[in-house]
Design an enzyme around this catalytic site. Sequence first.
Site, PDB file in Angstrom:
ATOM      1  N   ASP A 135      -3.135 -18.316   0.905  1.00  0.00           N
ATOM      2  CA  ASP A 135      -4.218 -18.909   0.235  1.00  0.00           C
ATOM      3  C   ASP A 135      -4.716 -20.265   0.856  1.00  0.00           C
ATOM      4  OD1 ASP A 135      -1.612 -20.342  -0.032  1.00  0.00           O
ATOM      5  OD2 ASP A 135      -1.462 -20.935  -1.919  1.00  0.00           O
ATOM      6  N   LYS A 178       3.078 -15.499   2.780  1.00  0.00           N
ATOM      7  CA  LYS A 178       3.577 -16.288   1.534  1.00  0.00           C
ATOM      8  C   LYS A 178       4.773 -16.259   1.606  1.00  0.00           C
ATOM      9  CE  LYS A 178       1.979 -17.983  -2.363  1.00  0.00           C
ATOM     10  NZ  LYS A 178       0.904 -19.068  -2.246  1.00  0.00           N
ATOM     11  N   ASP A 218      -6.343  -7.224   4.549  1.00  0.00           N
ATOM     12  CA  ASP A 218      -7.400  -6.488   3.673  1.00  0.00           C
ATOM     13  C   ASP A 218      -8.315  -7.704   2.930  1.00  0.00           C
ATOM     14  OD1 ASP A 218      -8.857  -4.553   2.479  1.00  0.00           O
ATOM     15  OD2 ASP A 218      -7.976  -4.784   0.669  1.00  0.00           O
ATOM     16  N   TYR A 227       0.763  -1.132  -0.046  1.00  0.00           N
ATOM     17  CA  TYR A 227       0.139   0.046  -0.033  1.00  0.00           C
ATOM     18  C   TYR A 227       0.897   1.291   0.151  1.00  0.00           C
ATOM     19  CZ  TYR A 227      -4.427  -2.041   1.009  1.00  0.00           C
ATOM     20  OH  TYR A 227      -5.827  -2.909   0.941  1.00  0.00           O
ATOM     21  N   ASP A 238     -12.338  -9.194   4.519  1.00  0.00           N
ATOM     22  CA  ASP A 238     -13.657  -9.060   3.909  1.00  0.00           C
ATOM     23  C   ASP A 238     -14.163 -10.548   3.955  1.00  0.00           C
ATOM     24  OD1 ASP A 238     -13.499  -6.391   3.087  1.00  0.00           O
ATOM     25  OD2 ASP A 238     -14.100  -6.887   1.147  1.00  0.00           O
TER      26      ASP A 238
HETATM   27  C1  IPM Z   1     -10.492  -1.293   4.032  1.00  0.00           C
HETATM   28  C2  IPM Z   1     -10.496  -0.893   2.700  1.00  0.00           C
HETATM   29  C3  IPM Z   1      -9.361   0.231   2.394  1.00  0.00           C
HETATM   30  C4  IPM Z   1      -8.187  -0.822   2.159  1.00  0.00           C
HETATM   31  C5  IPM Z   1      -9.650   0.802   0.915  1.00  0.00           C
HETATM   32  C6  IPM Z   1     -10.799   1.568   0.805  1.00  0.00           C
HETATM   33  C7  IPM Z   1      -8.407   1.441   0.430  1.00  0.00           C
HETATM   34  O1  IPM Z   1     -10.652  -1.881   1.807  1.00  0.00           O
HETATM   35  O2  IPM Z   1     -10.269  -0.564   4.766  1.00  0.00           O
HETATM   36  O3  IPM Z   1     -10.266  -2.851   3.993  1.00  0.00           O
HETATM   37  O4  IPM Z   1      -7.868  -1.456   1.503  1.00  0.00           O
HETATM   38  O5  IPM Z   1      -7.404  -0.646   3.416  1.00  0.00           O
HETATM   39 MG    MG Z   2     -10.830  -3.858   2.467  1.00  0.00          MG
END
Ligand code: IPM
Ligand code: MG
Length: 357
Positions: free
Chosen positions: A224, A192, A248, A142, A252
Amino acid sequence: MEKNIAVIWGDCSSPEIVKQTLRVLDKVAEKYGHTFHYTDAAMGGEAIDKYGDPLPQHELDKCLAADSVLLGAVGGPKWEGLPGEQRPEKGLLRLRAGMGLYSNNRPARIWPQLAPASPLKPEIVAKGIDFIIVRELIGGVYFGKHETYTLENGEKQAVDSMPYSEHEIERIGRIGFETAMKRRRKLCCVDKANVLDTSRLWRAVMHRLQAEYPEVEYSEMFVDNCAMQVVKDPSQFDVIVTENMFGDIISDEASMITGSIGMIPSSSLGDGTRGLYEPIHGSAPDIAGKDIVNPTACILSAAMMLRYSFGMTEEADAVENAVNKVLDKGLRTADNMSEGCTCLGCTAMGDAILAEI
Ligand code: IPM
Ligand code: MG
């Protein structure tokens, strides 16, 4: 206690959830004798519209001057065509870096009432889902070099680099071990290491730390495989520590298995107690202005702020218990609705939670 909170209202449907969250904080202040002062700060799309910059220095300064920062979510289709540096997401990354928030804590816990909303088979859910992802937040790909250039043959090439130095790994690794010590004492480093040098350095640093935490059952897993294990048997995890992009992605996935991304709060902290608290979901542009977005993740983020930045344990418990009671009553929002329950809008859900505090 008296506390200054910087409030980033966010974009699209975000102001709707922030509004309900401030009502909850006001109720907590009234009940427990605190005073919360709010200062609005603009970041993301709102800041682009006002200042042509997703996080001007004067807005970052407001956040740095506060005791903590509450954020909804930023971004939306309106700003999607902008170049990388001017996108709302860049404001978020600059805020995290500017506040020195290297540790992002994302709990994946299933509320038993929401088990039917989980996409996993009931027998997997029954084993329990209660783990935390400790994600490194201000390093790695990032914040590495991003470059697009033209080769001699006219073809374009792009590169994103993923740097990690030992001190960056050590400080987040330590948070991983400390978090595990406060829970079931299991820590899994996700990486990884079969491919990446950064992952091999992570493991070397983690092994050094491991010697300081003999009570913690430490393990390592390739990312993975972790993605697979999270849906196969999430009950095996207690604390996961991982680098920025892996965190990240896995977070999710982890939020989805708990039944609704609309229920998951997060905290981001650095060396002090000043943090950034935000739901992990996005700004939900498709439902903006309809008063149907779920305010719970943002409200639970405020509870995390009370607990971790202000040391207000009883107050945080009161908010979390209120959410629990509301779920017990069968009250839901559209995102986690199931048969036999009552579907509320955003304001009505705010009212319901307020009534239980
Ligand atoms: C998160 C989001 C952010 C990230 C984006 C919006 C830049 O996906 O907070 O997980 O990737 O960190
Ligand atoms: Mg995210």
